[in-house]
Design an enzyme around this catalytic site. Sequence first.
Site: not given
Ligand code: DOR
Ligand code: ZN
Length: 345
Positions: A22, A252, A179, A104, A20, A141
């Site tokens: 980003h 995450d 998470h 997702k 997971h 989520h």
């Molecule tokens: O803290 C987070 N940031 N939780 C999420 O679900 C998305 C993520 C983000 O894309 O910044």
């Molecule tokens: Zn995330």
Amino acid sequence: MADQVLTISSLTLRRPDDWHVHLRDGEMLAAVAPYTVRQFARAIVMPNLSPPVTTVAMAQAYRARIVTAAGPDFTPLMTCYLTDGTDPADLIAGFEAGVWVAAKLYPAHATTNSAHGVSDVARIRPVIAAMERAGMVLCVHGEVTDPAVDIFDREAVFLDRVLAPLLRDFPGLRVVLEHITTADAAQFVADGPATLAATITPQHLHLNRNALFADGLRPHAYCLPVVKRERHRLAVRAAAVSGSPKFFLGTDSAPHAVAAKESACGCAGIFNAPHALESYAAVFEAEGALDRFEGFASEHGARFYGRPLNEGTVTLVREPVDVPDRVAGIVPFHAGERLAWRVVG
Ligand code: DOR
Ligand code: ZN
């Protein structure tokens, strides 16, 4: 003679994966991708770009941009951002063509760039049914968005209101509850069917909700789901080090520019990619579970997703590493702290 304490000074693991992450896009992608690549062979890449990654063509183009930024030693595993309008046939065609690895589910307005998410799971039942038939993983989520529900309770309420009925109605559906942050979620997953697993982040292993308010408001400890009480942190730690194949590594890592974090309305997300393995290693060591680290980091996730285990290795040595105040211009998790393990390659 003083008692001799034997300590392990180096740890070699099968190369791990991040289930997971980003990676963002554009300049941010170029800046952050190397930190993920340094540690992980593959990663499940979140699709909450602006606009979100909802079509096969968008995913192919995004994957190509990631490969450019990350180089040949890294395999991005793409996910489809589900909306109320997702077409089941298009989704499954993309899965069978090998473009999507998972889809997702963001409840609409639950977190960053989730405005186009699903307003009610009832609306995507045909999509879920098609995923169940195809064996496509649903990444979730797990928070309700009902403003009447206290933010610290949104994960636990999601289990009752959304996830339990979903698993009952679609018993063959493969689900990753992303998470996890609560004792409730750890127990729910442990007690659930073999088709249900969970990812665990470094921050939810290290921080409780006091971290948000330690000597002042701490925007760099803010992520969603928000960190919880100490008893929840301890339950999530116990799950991570339990050796259960249902729990695996998903950082995450969610970088945001400093100005977007240090703001009157700061973004949720913690950039933990630079020292993720070091951060997890600290937890496994403190719990006396370094022998279970490889399963969590390098095996359980691959098995759940039906992927081969990686061939290479990564080595950590017991040498202090000082986490800088900025990495690629972003404030990283553990900024200003010293960690005991260092990734050496
Ligand atoms: O803290 C987070 N940031 N939780 C999420 O679900 C998305 C993520 C983000 O894309 O910044
Ligand atoms: Zn995330």
